[in-house]
Scaffold this active site. Structure first.
Site, mmCIF file in Angstrom:
data_model
loop_
_atom_site.group_PDB
_atom_site.id
_atom_site.type_symbol
_atom_site.label_atom_id
_atom_site.label_comp_id
_atom_site.label_asym_id
_atom_site.label_seq_id
_atom_site.Cartn_x
_atom_site.Cartn_y
_atom_site.Cartn_z
ATOM 1 N N HIS A 86 0.863 -1.181 0.000
ATOM 2 C CA HIS A 86 0.000 0.000 0.000
ATOM 3 C C HIS A 86 0.892 1.222 0.000
ATOM 4 O O HIS A 86 2.124 1.103 0.070
ATOM 5 C CB HIS A 86 -0.975 -0.011 1.178
ATOM 6 C CG HIS A 86 -0.364 0.049 2.545
ATOM 7 N ND1 HIS A 86 0.548 -0.874 3.010
ATOM 8 C CD2 HIS A 86 -0.540 0.921 3.572
ATOM 9 C CE1 HIS A 86 0.891 -0.575 4.249
ATOM 10 N NE2 HIS A 86 0.261 0.525 4.617
ATOM 11 N N HIS A 125 1.050 3.891 2.097
ATOM 12 C CA HIS A 125 1.400 4.599 3.332
ATOM 13 C C HIS A 125 2.893 4.930 3.308
ATOM 14 O O HIS A 125 3.716 4.102 2.913
ATOM 15 C CB HIS A 125 1.122 3.709 4.551
ATOM 16 C CG HIS A 125 -0.033 4.157 5.389
ATOM 17 N ND1 HIS A 125 -0.717 3.284 6.204
ATOM 18 C CD2 HIS A 125 -0.607 5.374 5.578
ATOM 19 C CE1 HIS A 125 -1.672 3.951 6.851
ATOM 20 N NE2 HIS A 125 -1.624 5.220 6.486
ATOM 21 N N ASP A 139 5.288 5.001 5.444
ATOM 22 C CA ASP A 139 6.314 4.169 6.088
ATOM 23 C C ASP A 139 6.662 2.931 5.259
ATOM 24 O O ASP A 139 7.654 2.255 5.552
ATOM 25 C CB ASP A 139 5.914 3.775 7.519
ATOM 26 C CG ASP A 139 4.581 3.083 7.638
ATOM 27 O OD1 ASP A 139 3.609 3.543 7.006
ATOM 28 O OD2 ASP A 139 4.493 2.080 8.372
ATOM 29 N N ASP A 195 0.004 -4.211 6.123
ATOM 30 C CA ASP A 195 -0.829 -3.710 7.225
ATOM 31 C C ASP A 195 -2.284 -4.086 6.942
ATOM 32 O O ASP A 195 -2.837 -3.689 5.910
ATOM 33 C CB ASP A 195 -0.731 -2.185 7.315
ATOM 34 C CG ASP A 195 0.636 -1.692 7.745
ATOM 35 O OD1 ASP A 195 1.466 -2.506 8.180
ATOM 36 O OD2 ASP A 195 0.866 -0.464 7.646
HETATM 37 ZN ZN LIG Z 1 -0.236 1.265 6.595
HETATM 38 ZN ZN LIG Z 2 2.799 0.522 8.182
#
Ligand SMILES: [Zn+2]
Ligand SMILES: [Zn+2]
Length: 275
Positions: free
Chosen positions: A60, A62, A64, A173
């Site tokens: 994904h 995100h 991080d 995640d």
């Molecule tokens: Zn995430």
């Molecule tokens: Zn993450």
């Protein structure tokens, strides 16, 4: 096949833990899953290089999980002696990410092409956006994607790598969901990001409380592994990051729900898959 946890960390900077990233070393080459902070430093520690990656897979978008994506693009480009497009697989939005990254790198690309006579091409990527189905098939290696549930982040995907009889799932995640269950069925190993709600909740920090509804707890991940009949569960992306003396407590919590092997990841832990 081997799985190497390159980064077991999360957004909080931690000198012991790079950002989210897992390297899967297969008979078709090195596959990189997510590109968190310092991914290429950790990759160098196990002799893996951006130039030699077979493909990059994003679970994904995100930050991080993609902070060092630009470093993978740039380093592959300047360390390859001929055009070496990077296969990039991810959910919808990945093509836009690649275009934006290349746009951000435009001055650097221009400086280097101007400066090096033997470098006449820009970096390039071959993007595949897919949320469900086979995303790579190369000899005996196949990579399969399935949708995960990290709402309100959408879309998100997990991946399963099959190399001959060995199989490893990279969950990314997610909370427990049918797509992840589909990937995990009969897998040798599951690499799963986890949080400890019991440790975070008492802190009563609103921004931390917000993460409860889109991450799996250790118990959630263990139950997912048990449902799938997985052999080894690897806990990574640990929030809050445990000190070494606390790792046993994390694995005990998983073992209460799962009979297989439990590994609490540190950076560069290297695991044989299906051995
Ligand atoms: Zn995430
Ligand atoms: Zn993450």
């Amino acid at each position: 096949m081997q799985a190497v946890i390159l980064g077991s960390g999360v957004p909080f900077p931690d000198p012991e833990r790079a950002g989210a990233s897992t390297l899967v070393r297969t008979s078709a080459g090195d596959l990189l899953f997510d590109c968190g902070r310092a991914v290429l430093m950790r990759a160098a520690a196990v002799g893996a290089s951006a130039a030699a990656l077979r493909a990059v897979f994003l679970t994904h978008l995100h930050s991080d999980h993609i902070t060092d994506f630009n470093d993978v693009i740039t380093t592959r480009w300047i360390m390859s002696l001929q055009p070496n497009p990077l296969p990039v697989v991810g959910p919808s939005g990945t093509a836009t990410l690649v275009e934006a990254t290349e746009a951000m790198l435009e001055p650097d690309i221009r400086y280097r092409i101007t400066h090096h006579d033997d470098l006449t091409w820009p970096p390039s990527a071959e993007v595949t956006e897919c949320e469900h189905g086979t995303v790579l098939a190369d000899g005996v290696v196949t990579v399969t994607a399935a949708p995960t549930d990290h709402a309100p982040v959408r879309p998100t995907v997990g991946y399963r790598v099959d190399d001959g009889d060995a199989s490893v799932v990279i969950a990314g995640d997610t909370v427990p969901c049918p797509g992840l269950d589909e990937l995990c069925a009969g897998a040798d190993m599951l690499v799963h990001t986890v949080i400890r709600r019991d440790l975070l909740e008492p802190l009563n920090v609103p921004r931390l409380n917000d993460v409860f509804d889109y991450h799996s707890t250790v118990e959630d991940a263990a139950q997912t592994a048990a449902r799938g009949g997985v052999g080894t569960l690897v806990l990574t992306h640990l929030v809050p990051a445990p000190r070494p003396e606390a790792e046993q407590e994390w694995s005990d919590r998983a073992r209460a729900h799962f009979d297989g092997t439990v590994v609490v990841a540190r950076d560069l832990v290297t695991l044989d898959v299906g051995a």
